[in-house]
Design a protein around this motif. Structure first.
Motif, mmCIF file in Angstrom:
data_model
loop_
_atom_site.group_PDB
_atom_site.id
_atom_site.type_symbol
_atom_site.label_atom_id
_atom_site.label_comp_id
_atom_site.label_asym_id
_atom_site.label_seq_id
_atom_site.Cartn_x
_atom_site.Cartn_y
_atom_site.Cartn_z
ATOM 1 N N ALA A 32 0.793 -1.108 -0.044
ATOM 2 C CA ALA A 32 -0.022 0.121 -0.093
ATOM 3 C C ALA A 32 0.822 1.341 0.056
ATOM 4 N N TRP A 33 2.017 1.211 0.802
ATOM 5 C CA TRP A 33 2.828 2.402 0.668
ATOM 6 C C TRP A 33 3.311 2.611 -0.617
ATOM 7 N N GLN A 35 2.550 1.810 -3.407
ATOM 8 C CA GLN A 35 1.946 2.225 -4.587
ATOM 9 C C GLN A 35 0.935 3.261 -4.364
ATOM 10 N N GLU A 36 1.282 4.130 -3.434
ATOM 11 C CA GLU A 36 0.628 5.360 -3.194
ATOM 12 C C GLU A 36 0.743 6.253 -4.252
ATOM 13 N N ARG A 43 0.812 11.416 3.353
ATOM 14 C CA ARG A 43 0.786 10.252 4.057
ATOM 15 C C ARG A 43 1.811 9.813 5.100
#
Length: 175
Positions: A32-33, A35-36, A43
């Motif tokens: 998730a990080w 692909q931010e 974030r």
């Protein structure tokens, strides 16, 4: 600039960059990080009480002075190079390198070469035309552990800049 920061920045040109779809993520959190697609600075700021930026390098560099891997997808012109360390609650979280064509700086609503300790992402993503594409991810070997990295093109006012980031051991990507 200390020796480890210099090694991280030089490692950005030597990584085996991969498509996010082909990458073997160590966890869903890290995926998730990495692909931010929005502001990484925003974030990170949500994951700490205080996000700080330490400028390591901030100067113009000729296009031909970059490594071939850095030139891909960028126009042949002079660039402004901004190398920074992002700290969350005084812990080093990210080493980042941004290559900004001077045309981006000329058309931006503020002088991106003079951001100082303000995170680039907080400024760029204030623009409604900002977007990210060509995201790539990689593992960055470190003597103590393997770190995660990503790079992408960040667009502002229809001009692309290359942003590369290495997530350091204390970064929330590993939590």
């Amino acid at each position: 600039m200390n020796k480890s920061t210099s090694l991280y920045l030089s490692a950005l040109c030597k990584m085996h960059w991969q498509s996010p779809r082909q990458f073997d993520y160590p966890s869903a959190v890290s995926g998730a990080w990495l692909q931010e697609m929005g502001s990484l600075s925003q974030r990170l700021a949500q994951s700490c009480h205080q996000l700080k930026v330490k400028v390591i390098n901030n100067q113009p560099v000729a296009f031909n002075d970059f490594m071939p891997i850095e030139r891909q997808g960028l126009p042949c012109e002079t660039f402004w190079v901004r190398d920074v360390m992002l700290y969350g609650d005084d812990q080093p979280w990210v080493v980042a390198r941004t290559l900004m064509p001077l045309s981006v700086i000329d058309e931006a609503p503020c002088d991106l070469s003079q951001l100082g300790e303000k995170p680039l992402g907080l400024t760029v993503f204030d623009s409604p035309q900002a977007r990210r594409d060509q995201l790539e991810v990689a593992y960055c070997p470190d003597p103590h552990r393997t770190l995660l990295a990503r790079r992408s093109r960040l667009w502002m006012h229809e001009h692309a800049m290359l942003v590369s980031e290495i997530f350091l051991p204390e970064s929330p990507i590993y939590k």
